[in-house]
Design a protein around this motif. Structure first.
Motif, PDB file in Angstrom:
ATOM      1  N   ARG A 112       0.834  -1.185   0.000  1.00 21.84           N
ATOM      2  CA  ARG A 112       0.000   0.000   0.000  1.00 21.84           C
ATOM      3  C   ARG A 112       0.877   1.246   0.000  1.00 21.84           C
ATOM      4  N   LEU A 113       1.950   1.197   0.772  1.00 18.47           N
ATOM      5  CA  LEU A 113       2.846   2.349   0.851  1.00 18.47           C
ATOM      6  C   LEU A 113       3.502   2.634  -0.495  1.00 18.47           C
ATOM      7  N   SER A 114       3.937   1.559  -1.161  1.00 23.14           N
ATOM      8  CA  SER A 114       4.610   1.778  -2.441  1.00 23.14           C
ATOM      9  C   SER A 114       3.626   2.274  -3.498  1.00 23.14           C
ATOM     10  N   ALA A 115       2.382   1.787  -3.425  1.00 21.56           N
ATOM     11  CA  ALA A 115       1.364   2.274  -4.354  1.00 21.56           C
ATOM     12  C   ALA A 115       1.130   3.755  -4.117  1.00 21.56           C
ATOM     13  N   LEU A 116       1.090   4.138  -2.855  1.00 23.38           N
ATOM     14  CA  LEU A 116       0.894   5.534  -2.489  1.00 23.38           C
ATOM     15  C   LEU A 116       2.047   6.382  -3.017  1.00 23.38           C
ATOM     16  N   GLY A 117       3.248   5.816  -2.901  1.00 24.66           N
ATOM     17  CA  GLY A 117       4.428   6.537  -3.367  1.00 24.66           C
ATOM     18  C   GLY A 117       4.350   6.839  -4.857  1.00 24.66           C
ATOM     19  N   VAL A 118       3.856   5.866  -5.626  1.00 29.69           N
ATOM     20  CA  VAL A 118       3.748   6.060  -7.071  1.00 29.69           C
ATOM     21  C   VAL A 118       2.638   7.049  -7.401  1.00 29.69           C
ATOM     22  N   LEU A 119       1.526   6.917  -6.692  1.00 27.28           N
ATOM     23  CA  LEU A 119       0.348   7.722  -7.039  1.00 27.28           C
ATOM     24  C   LEU A 119       0.375   9.122  -6.464  1.00 27.28           C
ATOM     25  N   ALA A 120       1.182   9.339  -5.430  1.00 27.20           N
ATOM     26  CA  ALA A 120       1.136  10.630  -4.727  1.00 27.20           C
ATOM     27  C   ALA A 120       1.376  11.839  -5.641  1.00 27.20           C
ATOM     28  N   PRO A 121       2.436  11.846  -6.473  1.00 28.55           N
ATOM     29  CA  PRO A 121       2.667  13.046  -7.294  1.00 28.55           C
ATOM     30  C   PRO A 121       1.487  13.412  -8.184  1.00 28.55           C
ATOM     31  N   PRO A 122       0.955  12.451  -8.995  1.00 27.06           N
ATOM     32  CA  PRO A 122      -0.191  12.858  -9.820  1.00 27.06           C
ATOM     33  C   PRO A 122      -1.411  13.264  -8.992  1.00 27.06           C
ATOM     34  N   LEU A 123      -1.619  12.574  -7.862  1.00 29.08           N
ATOM     35  CA  LEU A 123      -2.760  12.931  -7.013  1.00 29.08           C
ATOM     36  C   LEU A 123      -2.610  14.356  -6.501  1.00 29.08           C
ATOM     37  N   LEU A 124      -1.401  14.673  -6.058  1.00 26.99           N
ATOM     38  CA  LEU A 124      -1.125  15.998  -5.518  1.00 26.99           C
ATOM     39  C   LEU A 124      -1.341  17.058  -6.599  1.00 26.99           C
ATOM     40  N   TRP A 125      -0.847  16.713  -7.793  1.00 28.31           N
ATOM     41  CA  TRP A 125      -0.980  17.612  -8.946  1.00 28.31           C
ATOM     42  C   TRP A 125      -2.459  17.916  -9.205  1.00 28.31           C
ATOM     43  N   THR A 126      -3.252  16.850  -9.305  1.00 28.63           N
ATOM     44  CA  THR A 126      -4.681  17.006  -9.583  1.00 28.63           C
ATOM     45  C   THR A 126      -5.349  17.832  -8.497  1.00 28.63           C
ATOM     46  N   LEU A 127      -4.979  17.532  -7.262  1.00 30.39           N
ATOM     47  CA  LEU A 127      -5.584  18.214  -6.134  1.00 30.39           C
ATOM     48  C   LEU A 127      -5.277  19.713  -6.193  1.00 30.39           C
ATOM     49  N   PHE A 184      -4.043  21.599  -8.744  1.00 32.07           N
ATOM     50  CA  PHE A 184      -4.345  22.394  -9.930  1.00 32.07           C
ATOM     51  C   PHE A 184      -5.715  22.134 -10.526  1.00 32.07           C
ATOM     52  N   MET A 185      -6.492  21.209  -9.949  1.00 27.94           N
ATOM     53  CA  MET A 185      -7.866  21.041 -10.425  1.00 27.94           C
ATOM     54  C   MET A 185      -8.881  21.293  -9.322  1.00 27.94           C
ATOM     55  N   PHE A 186      -8.763  20.531  -8.234  1.00 27.92           N
ATOM     56  CA  PHE A 186      -9.831  20.616  -7.238  1.00 27.92           C
ATOM     57  C   PHE A 186      -9.764  21.917  -6.433  1.00 27.92           C
ATOM     58  N   VAL A 187      -8.561  22.356  -6.112  1.00 24.97           N
ATOM     59  CA  VAL A 187      -8.443  23.613  -5.374  1.00 24.97           C
ATOM     60  C   VAL A 187      -8.994  24.784  -6.208  1.00 24.97           C
ATOM     61  N   PRO A 188      -8.576  24.924  -7.498  1.00 25.91           N
ATOM     62  CA  PRO A 188      -9.159  26.016  -8.300  1.00 25.91           C
ATOM     63  C   PRO A 188     -10.674  25.922  -8.423  1.00 25.91           C
ATOM     64  N   TYR A 189     -11.185  24.677  -8.604  1.00 23.19           N
ATOM     65  CA  TYR A 189     -12.642  24.516  -8.693  1.00 23.19           C
ATOM     66  C   TYR A 189     -13.290  25.020  -7.408  1.00 23.19           C
TER      67      TYR A 189
END
Lengths: 289, 369
Positions: free
Chosen positions: A8-23, A25-30
């Motif tokens: 789970r930790l390694s999956a999080l490590g891979v997914l964190a950058p794109p998730l952070l990006w989306t959060l 530059f997409m959800f915060v502006p919305y």
């Protein structure tokens, strides 16, 4: 550490950058935009508030809903025109071109314009349709018109024409894919059962390509709905679309709360169209074996 | 009897120079069950597609019921096809699939519904009339495809490897069902298959093809007992093929030498000269094993051999024997009550293979295939 935790930790490590990006530059502006849509404007500042005045203004002030309906109309016209032109093209590529290499080359020729700047392609139509433009020069030269006309440019027709041209590849791609997926023996089976080519098209090919048509029409519709370059270049005052109004609210008009409210409405319309098309496509999706 | 299908000089070459069909002429009588048999790439499916109209021939004519249909599109030919992977319309129910051809060609609604029900009852699928093809099993889809193809009462039903996607048990059941349907409908069936057993079981007549040409055409028994070439002998059933040289001719019998073995074979009317190179063909079930205790049939050929392999098939035992040739010699023994399995020669044991001369077929060696 347990294996499951480590995974789970390694999956999080891979997914964190794109998730952070989306959060970020997409959800915060919305969220910011959504918040702003309830603010009050008191020139020259915006006052935090929670009131529906901006939305009410959209319904009450005719200039806003007029532009909304015009945008809907133009988007629908572009979607219909693009499907009407792209479908025969895709059909021709899939069913009439026997040689795979020629088919690939022609397909590329349809897609290649996407690599050319959008602005440039829109601008091209300005030079074609303008009063000093290619079309006018030709009409005058050939004697059809006595002098150049300015009826071709700066109207809704010019916007529909330009956007149809620009979005055709987006329709050709899904329709081509849908047609290519239809097993050839279904068409043979239809003919084998005594059904001629036209009836076979209406009874087998067309129904089985509907998912591609839906996807293409949705692309063309949504892309047109949010477009603001073509109206500026070839639309003129009568071709103003909703994105231009939003732009001016955030710019010259300096009314961010109203602009935000407009944007939220556009977002809702586009999202509901995408989800409706998705649902239709899902309902019609079939196991093609 | 009238010919329902007449094909003359049919030829088809695909781009890339592959001669799929190379001068095929064939006549099929009304009501016959004919099978086109051959390995993949022999042109059998292309012949079927030419008859259906999905391909256009480079040369030759196709007559259906006396009418030249060579230049007709598929939808104007009085034939229907059962496709290999069924080709059911995925966006239509079973009933709509079966009634598709009727509905479009303007048969009244009530009559269409009637005929759909009758046809579906015939293939035992009436209760699935409102199901979608994706909800059916392979065997059920097969029967829908069959129903769709027979509802228009075509003059000829074309079947393109219809059973190849089914498992063995279902395939055997469908073979019987197809034969019954053929009897009941009286329609001419033209089946394409690569499965020689299927061809032997179902057909009135089998057409063996190789490289786009007809090698032999006859009843299943004719093909099995009197194959025209070693190719047919090997393709239909199993054959032990041995290269040999003719030593002498004695009436209808040929005396030939194959390595150290001298064998008598039946010429079956073929003419040979001493010194001719020939191929000998012996069916595995038409040879017997002679051990010390038993006696061979008088006059039979005897071949010294050593058992190399026992292959147990349940109802039969296949033995592979070394007779000093490149390929092992195969003998099939039916395991009936009369055969005492325990007393069979064990692997490594020395035996003699006994074959009556009538069961040794002699072919000219150059007749390939």
């Amino acid at each position: 550490m347990k294996l499951a935790t480590r995974r789970r930790l390694s999956a999080l490590g891979v997914l964190a950058p794109p998730l952070l990006w989306t959060l970020l530059f997409m959800f915060v502006p919305y969220a910011i935009m959504f918040t702003y849509s309830f603010y009050r404007k008191e020139f020259p500042i915006f006052i935090p508030d929670f009131q529906f005045g901006n939305y009410l203004q959209l319904i009450q002030d005719s200039q806003y809903y007029t532009v909304f309906f015009r945008t809907l109309k133009i988007a629908a016209a572009v979607a219909v025109a693009a499907v009407a032109l792209a479908y025969p093209l895709a059909y021709f590529l899939v069913f009439k071109i026997r040689s795979p290499s020629l088919r690939a080359a022609l397909y590329m020729a349809v897609i290649v314009p996407l690599w050319v700047s959008y602005l440039l392609r829109a601008y091209t139509w300005k030079t074609i349709l303008g009063s000093e433009g290619v079309l006018n020069s030709f009409l005058v030269w050939s004697g059809i018109l006595e002098g150049p006309t300015d009826l071709l440019l700066y109207n809704q027709f010019a916007v529909v024409l330009t956007l149809t041209y620009i979005f055709i590849p987006f329709v050709v791609m899904p329709v081509y894919t849908a047609l290519e997926k239809i097993p050839r023996n279904l068409i043979e089976a239809s003919q084998d059962l005594g059904v001629g080519p036209l009836r076979t098209f209406l009874g087998v090919t067309l129904p089985l390509s509907i998912p591609g048509i839906l996807a293409g029409a949705t692309f063309a519709f949504c892309l047109t709905f949010g477009d603001f370059v073509a109206p500026v270049l070839v639309g003129g005052p009568s071709g103003t679309m909703i994105a231009n109004v939003i732009q001016s609210q955030f710019g010259i008009a300096l009314n961010w709360p109203l602009g935000a409210a407009l944007s939220i409405v556009v977002l809702i319309i586009v999202l509901s169209i995408i989800s409706a098309s998705d649902r239709l496509e899902r309902a019609g999706r079939l196991n093609l074996g | 009897m009238t010919n329902i299908i007449e094909i003359a000089g049919l030829a088809k070459t695909f781009p890339g120079g592959i001669r799929a069909v190379d001068g095929v002429s064939l006549e099929i009588r009304a009501g016959e069950f004919v099978t086109l048999l051959g390995p993949s790439g022999c042109g059998k499916t292309t012949i079927l597609r030419l008859i259906a109209g999905f391909e256009t021939p480079d040369a030759g004519r196709i007559l259906l019921g006396g009418r030249d249909v060579t230049d007709d599109p598929p939808y104007r030919r009085p034939v229907n096809t059962v496709f290999q992977d069924y080709a059911l319309f995925p966006h239509m129910t079973v009933g709509q699939n079966v009634g598709y051809g009727l509905r479009i060609s303007g048969v009244p609604r009530a009559e269409t519904a009637d005929r759909i029900a009758t046809t579906l009852r015939m293939v035992d699928l009436l209760e699935k009339i409102d199901s979608m093809p994706a909800q059916l099993s392979g065997g059920q889809r097969q029967r829908v495809a069959l129903a769709r193809a027979i509802i228009r009462q075509p003059k000829v039903l074309l079947l393109d490897e219809p059973l190849s996607a089914l498992d063995v048990k279902l395939r055997e059941a469908m073979q019987v069902e197809l034969m019954h349907l053929h009897e009941k409908l009286g329609i001419t069936f033209l089946l394409v298959t690569h499965d020689q057993r299927e061809a032997l079981v179902m057909s009135d007549r089998v057409v063996v093809l190789s490289q786009g040409r007809i090698v032999q055409c006859g009843t299943p028994a004719e093909l099995y007992d009197r194959p025209a070439t070693p190719y047919v002998a090997d393709f239909i059933g199993t054959s032990n093929l041995m290269r040999a040289t003719v030593a002498a001719i004695e009436g209808d019998e040929v005396l030939a030498t194959a390595g150290l073995h001298r064998l008598r074979g039946a010429a079956h009317g073929r003419r040979f000269q001493p010194g001719d190179k020939v191929l000998l063909s012996i069916r595995p079930e038409k040879a017997a094993l002679v051990t010390d205790g038993s006696a061979a049939e008088p006059g039979a050929n005897l071949i010294e051999a050593r058992v190399t392999e026992h292959l147990f098939h349940g109802h039969a035992l296949r033995m592979e024997l070394d007779i000093g040739q490149a390929a092992p010699f195969i003998v099939d023994l039916q395991l009936s009550a009369a055969v005492e399995t325990l007393r069979l020669p064990q692997t490594g044991g020395r035996v003699a293979i006994a074959v009556p001369p009538a069961n040794v077929m002699v072919f000219p060696a150059e007749a390939q295939p």
